[in-house]
Design an enzyme around this catalytic site. Structure first.
Site, PDB file in Angstrom:
ATOM      1  N   CYS A   1     -35.521  36.728  33.918  1.00  0.00           N
ATOM      2  CA  CYS A   1     -34.994  36.578  32.724  1.00  0.00           C
ATOM      3  C   CYS A   1     -36.174  37.208  31.607  1.00  0.00           C
ATOM      4  O   CYS A   1     -37.413  36.694  32.044  1.00  0.00           O
ATOM      5  CB  CYS A   1     -34.531  35.287  32.475  1.00  0.00           C
ATOM      6  SG  CYS A   1     -34.276  34.835  30.587  1.00  0.00           S
TER       7      CYS A   1
ATOM      8  N   HIS B   1     -25.200  34.937  34.274  1.00  0.00           N
ATOM      9  CA  HIS B   1     -26.610  34.539  33.444  1.00  0.00           C
ATOM     10  C   HIS B   1     -26.661  34.266  32.240  1.00  0.00           C
ATOM     11  O   HIS B   1     -27.124  33.185  31.789  1.00  0.00           O
ATOM     12  CB  HIS B   1     -27.434  35.696  33.947  1.00  0.00           C
ATOM     13  CG  HIS B   1     -28.939  35.581  33.411  1.00  0.00           C
ATOM     14  ND1 HIS B   1     -29.874  34.840  34.321  1.00  0.00           N
ATOM     15  CD2 HIS B   1     -29.593  35.456  32.206  1.00  0.00           C
ATOM     16  CE1 HIS B   1     -31.142  35.179  33.718  1.00  0.00           C
ATOM     17  NE2 HIS B   1     -30.828  35.236  32.483  1.00  0.00           N
ATOM     18  N   GLU B   2     -26.001  35.248  31.475  1.00  0.00           N
ATOM     19  CA  GLU B   2     -25.907  35.112  29.902  1.00  0.00           C
ATOM     20  C   GLU B   2     -25.189  33.803  29.336  1.00  0.00           C
ATOM     21  O   GLU B   2     -25.691  33.249  28.569  1.00  0.00           O
ATOM     22  CB  GLU B   2     -25.398  36.529  29.400  1.00  0.00           C
ATOM     23  CG  GLU B   2     -26.258  37.547  29.783  1.00  0.00           C
ATOM     24  CD  GLU B   2     -27.572  37.298  29.964  1.00  0.00           C
ATOM     25  OE1 GLU B   2     -28.180  36.698  28.904  1.00  0.00           O
ATOM     26  OE2 GLU B   2     -28.322  38.360  30.460  1.00  0.00           O
TER      27      GLU B   2
ATOM     28  N   HIS C   1     -27.247  30.787  29.322  1.00  0.00           N
ATOM     29  CA  HIS C   1     -27.836  30.469  28.137  1.00  0.00           C
ATOM     30  C   HIS C   1     -27.209  30.071  27.133  1.00  0.00           C
ATOM     31  O   HIS C   1     -27.652  29.187  26.169  1.00  0.00           O
ATOM     32  CB  HIS C   1     -28.249  32.110  27.542  1.00  0.00           C
ATOM     33  CG  HIS C   1     -29.509  32.606  28.162  1.00  0.00           C
ATOM     34  ND1 HIS C   1     -30.708  32.121  28.128  1.00  0.00           N
ATOM     35  CD2 HIS C   1     -29.555  33.485  29.000  1.00  0.00           C
ATOM     36  CE1 HIS C   1     -31.713  32.697  28.846  1.00  0.00           C
ATOM     37  NE2 HIS C   1     -31.107  33.865  29.286  1.00  0.00           N
TER      38      HIS C   1
HETATM   39 ZN   LIG Z   1     -31.994  35.072  30.725  1.00  0.00          ZN
END
Ligand SMILES: [Zn+2]
Length: 136
Positions: free
Chosen positions: A85, A126-127, A130
């Site tokens: 990341c 993954h996003e 966040h």
């Molecule tokens: Zn990330």
């Protein structure tokens, strides 16, 4: 505008709120920032440029895909992956789904639904982590 990448884990732990039409400039900055980092980065969440709103962008084949308020409708095929990341150093192990059915809004607030597999599905997960303040 290209923005600096946030590496402050306290800010990154803040959950993102739903994006609205007022957040279109954030989406433009996200795309510019992704393009500027495309040699080492395949996706970005708005949190990573300092806006805790649910917008993500990623490289999908040759174009940059943008999603407002994505939701996972269906997920299958769990596997172990390793991810990095831009907000963190190194790579870390993580569990992901191979196939995802995602519902999202465009910047014009049109609803889209599509199934993604493999790398694109992985970046979306993954996003979206966040948005929940979760780092790999
Ligand atoms: Zn990330």
């Amino acid at each position: 505008m290209v923005k600096p990448i946030v590496r402050d884990v306290l800010f990154l732990a803040r959950p993102a709120v739903r994006a609205t039409a007022n957040d279109v400039p954030v989406a433009d900055d996200l795309k510019d920032t992704l393009r500027a980092n495309q040699d080492r980065c395949v996706g970005l969440a708005a949190n990573m440029i300092g806006h805790a709103v649910q917008i993500l962008v990623f490289v999908d084949e040759d174009e940059i895909m943008e999603m407002f308020n994505p939701e996972i409708l269906k997920a299958s095929g769990i596997y172990e992956a390793e991810e990095g990341c831009l907000s963190l150093d190194g790579v870390r192990p993580v569990k992901r789904y191979r196939k995802l059915k995602v519902r999202w809004e465009t910047r014009e607030q049109k609803i889209k639904i599509r199934t993604f597999e493999g790398f694109s599905a992985q970046i979306i997960q993954h996003e979206m982590d966040h948005f929940r303040g979760i780092l790999i």
